[in-house]
Design a protein around this motif. Structure first.
Motif, PDB file in Angstrom:
ATOM      1  N   SER A 359       0.814  -1.221   0.000  1.00  0.00           N
ATOM      2  CA  SER A 359       0.000   0.000   0.000  1.00  0.00           C
ATOM      3  C   SER A 359       0.845   1.267   0.000  1.00  0.00           C
ATOM      4  O   SER A 359       0.355   2.353  -0.307  1.00  0.00           O
ATOM      5  N   SER A 360       2.119   1.122   0.360  1.00  0.00           N
ATOM      6  CA  SER A 360       3.014   2.283   0.385  1.00  0.00           C
ATOM      7  C   SER A 360       3.784   2.450  -0.920  1.00  0.00           C
ATOM      8  O   SER A 360       4.636   3.339  -1.038  1.00  0.00           O
ATOM      9  N   GLY A 361       3.530   1.548  -1.878  1.00  0.00           N
ATOM     10  CA  GLY A 361       4.213   1.638  -3.156  1.00  0.00           C
ATOM     11  C   GLY A 361       5.569   0.964  -3.175  1.00  0.00           C
ATOM     12  O   GLY A 361       6.378   1.210  -4.073  1.00  0.00           O
ATOM     13  N   ASN A 362       5.815   0.077  -2.208  1.00  0.00           N
ATOM     14  CA  ASN A 362       7.092  -0.635  -2.142  1.00  0.00           C
ATOM     15  C   ASN A 362       6.919  -2.092  -2.545  1.00  0.00           C
ATOM     16  O   ASN A 362       5.812  -2.636  -2.512  1.00  0.00           O
ATOM     17  N   LYS A 363       8.026  -2.731  -2.919  1.00  0.00           N
ATOM     18  CA  LYS A 363       8.036  -4.157  -3.226  1.00  0.00           C
ATOM     19  C   LYS A 363       9.137  -4.833  -2.412  1.00  0.00           C
ATOM     20  O   LYS A 363      10.253  -4.308  -2.326  1.00  0.00           O
TER      21      LYS A 363
END
Length: 566
Positions: A359-363
């Motif tokens: 949800s924070s745009g991280n992988k």
């Protein structure tokens, strides 16, 4: 027939795949992708209306972009993932519809109405009745619904041809838009055009001339999206530099990264730093080696292997895990290789681990990193270096030398041999063509087509390499920028007056948007191979030939005479 697909160059018998895709997708996957595209058109209908009403369209914009990307050739073979995407799409469509329907459309008021304060309020928005905007059925009946909305649902051959040409251009546009989006770069007019064009493919009132005009407009926005991505990439990672790329190996365990997404490349390099795991690029990710920002990583070793279609043998010898950031997947023949494949973004394959964005745009790539640590180091399949990094900023630094070489006659002609590679034996044509080109010619390339000749050692002309690799397929934009700059330098009125010939190999939909972009810039006499697209009806092909000089290829010797005028 159990399916119909003719969006890529390998369409069966040159007409279309009807039982199973040559790419490896099953008929069920082909049909469910058709239903996804139909669903995206429904979202576009309401998102377009929401845009007119000044509502927030960002969720619809992103979903349409990502959904189109999923349907590109060799991107996503995961039936269940596509079904889930359709269900999410229907929910989003109906949510946007709800927002639109409860919005009061402002009334148009006369000057007297405005002066006396009359006519405040609004009128109800009319509902949209097109099937793409209204259909609903349980997931268990998606397959049945899919059969009614595929390519052949458009009966008229020429209308079908133009609708599909536009749609395939939009798929390529969406792919490039997503790469820019992942780097925080967007343009609302690109999203608006994608939705406008999708909606237009549902409009039975549009004439052939209307669709031809829309096709050229698709090319215009293709230029815009490639410019957007170029700016996003170079802002984030610097301008590509002339680089010697290692093609040998080291003794550390390693990860092989394929596809096109440079943001995923950055994430992987950051997360593998200091772990003892090396990173190698494969196929279309090769140009990552040219960006200054990635050169600081000592564990970024170089490139392993060749174009995407050789991955079956090259993945076996690589030994470690492989990360697919976008399309380019060949269905693995062995479970052992399948277990080493990880996918992310628009890519997917059943049985392979998919890494989602949080949800924070991280992988989180820790799973693939730990997997790599347990694997043997890559088996060396070649040694040496290859040179690349000739994007427009770098070539402009060589502009004086290039201009002098042209004026002196040292360079007789440039050949744009950009595009895609593929499995067909007929693609040996491009290797032979490069080998037979006179030594006073230079090849400008981008995309994985370069693997047909980037290791031939064709030499240089006064220090200018005879193969100038601009980068990925989207970096064909660089080749257009270079051509336009040369037109300016030589004070020509027409880009077609330049000593540049176009002999382009194509395979999938990103190549389609590149072609349309070149046409929109006024480039003529482009030759496509190894075959012309199956989705061009005879009449549509005739329009392209008569108006733009589009042609196919024949034999190397005959084409050499034609291009060089001898």
């Amino acid at each position: 027939m159990s399916m119909f697909c003719y969006q890529c160059q390998e369409a069966a018998n040159g007409t279309g795949c009807t039982q199973r895709g040559v790419c490896g997708k099953t008929s069920a996957v082909a049909n469910i992708q058709d239903l996804l595209v139909h669903t995206l058109k429904g979202i576009a209908l309401y998102n377009q209306r929401a845009r007119e009403l000044k509502l927030d369209t960002s969720a619809g914009d992103a979903f349409i972009m990502e959904g189109l990307f999923m349907t590109i050739t060799n991107a996503n073979f995961d039936y269940d993932a596509i079904v889930r995407t359709i269900t999410e799409g229907l929910e989003l469509r109906d949510k946007i519809k709800s927002e639109v329907m409860k919005t009061q459309e402002p009334k148009k008021r006369s000057l007297l109405d405005r002066l006396f304060g009359r006519g405040e309020g609004g009128s109800a928005v009319e509902p949209i009745t097109a099937d793409a905007a209204t259909w609903r059925t349980p997931e268990s009946k998606y397959d049945e619904k899919a059969k009614s909305v595929g390519v052949l649902a458009t009966a008229d051959e020429d209308v079908r041809s133009l609708r599909e040409l536009i749609t395939y251009g939009l798929k390529g546009m969406a792919a490039y838009a997503e790469h820019a989006y992942n780097l925080g770069s967007t343009k609302d007019d690109i999203f608006a055009f994608i939705e406008k064009a999708l909606v237009a493919t549902l409009d039975d009132t549009l004439s052939i001339d209307d669709l031809v005009a829309l096709t050229l407009e698709t090319g215009k926005f293709g230029v815009d999206v490639m410019a957007l991505l170029d700016a996003a990439n170079t802002s984030a990672y610097g301008n590509p530099e002339i680089t010697e790329v290692n093609i040998g190996v080291r003794s550390n365990p390693a990860i092989l990264i394929s596809g096109h997404d440079l943001k995923d490349m950055e994430r992987l390099l950051e997360q593998t730093d200091g772990t003892g795991v090396d990173v190698y690029t494969h196929s279309e990710m090769l140009p990552a080696n040219y960006y200054p920002a990635f050169k600081k990583y000592d564990h970024f070793v170089g490139n392993y292997g060749n174009a995407w279609w050789k991955q079956q043998t090259e993945f076996a010898s690589f030994n470690g895990p492989i990360l697919f950031t976008t399309n380019c997947i060949v269905p693995p023949k062995s479970d052992e290789i399948r277990k080493r494949i990880y996918t992310t973004g628009a890519s997917g394959f059943p049985g392979c681990t998919h890494i989602e964005m949080d949800s924070s745009g991280n992988k989180d790539f820790s799973a693939i990193i730990e997997h790599a640590k347990k694997c043997a180091s890559p088996t060396e399949i070649e040694t040496g270096k290859i040179v690349g990094g000739f994007a427009h900023a770098q070539v402009m630094q060589l502009a004086d030398k290039v201009v002098d070489a042209v004026k002196s006659g040292a360079i007789r002609k440039f050949f744009v041999m950009a595009g895609c590679d593929g499995r067909m034996k007929s693609r040996d044509y491009y290797t032979e063509f490069a080998e037979k080109l006179p030594k006073d010619t230079v090849i400008l390339t981008a995309g994985c087509a370069k693997y047909r000749y980037n290791k031939l050692g064709l030499g240089d002309i006064g220090g200018i390499p005879r193969v100038l690799d601009a980068g990925q397929c989207n970096d064909s934009y660089s080749l257009a920028v270079i051509a336009l700059k040369l037109k300016e330098v030589f004070e020509l009125n027409d880009i077609n007056e330049l000593p540049i010939a176009y002999n382009i190999a194509w395979y999938e939909q990103k190549a389609v948007i590149v072609l349309l972009a070149l046409l929109s810039l006024g480039v003529k006499n482009i030759h496509l191979g190894p075959t012309l697209p199956a989705f061009l009806s005879p009449n549509v092909a005739k329009v392209l030939v008569e108006n733009f000089g589009i042609g196919g290829i024949t034999s190397v010797d005959e084409d050499m005479k034609m291009f060089l005028g001898v």
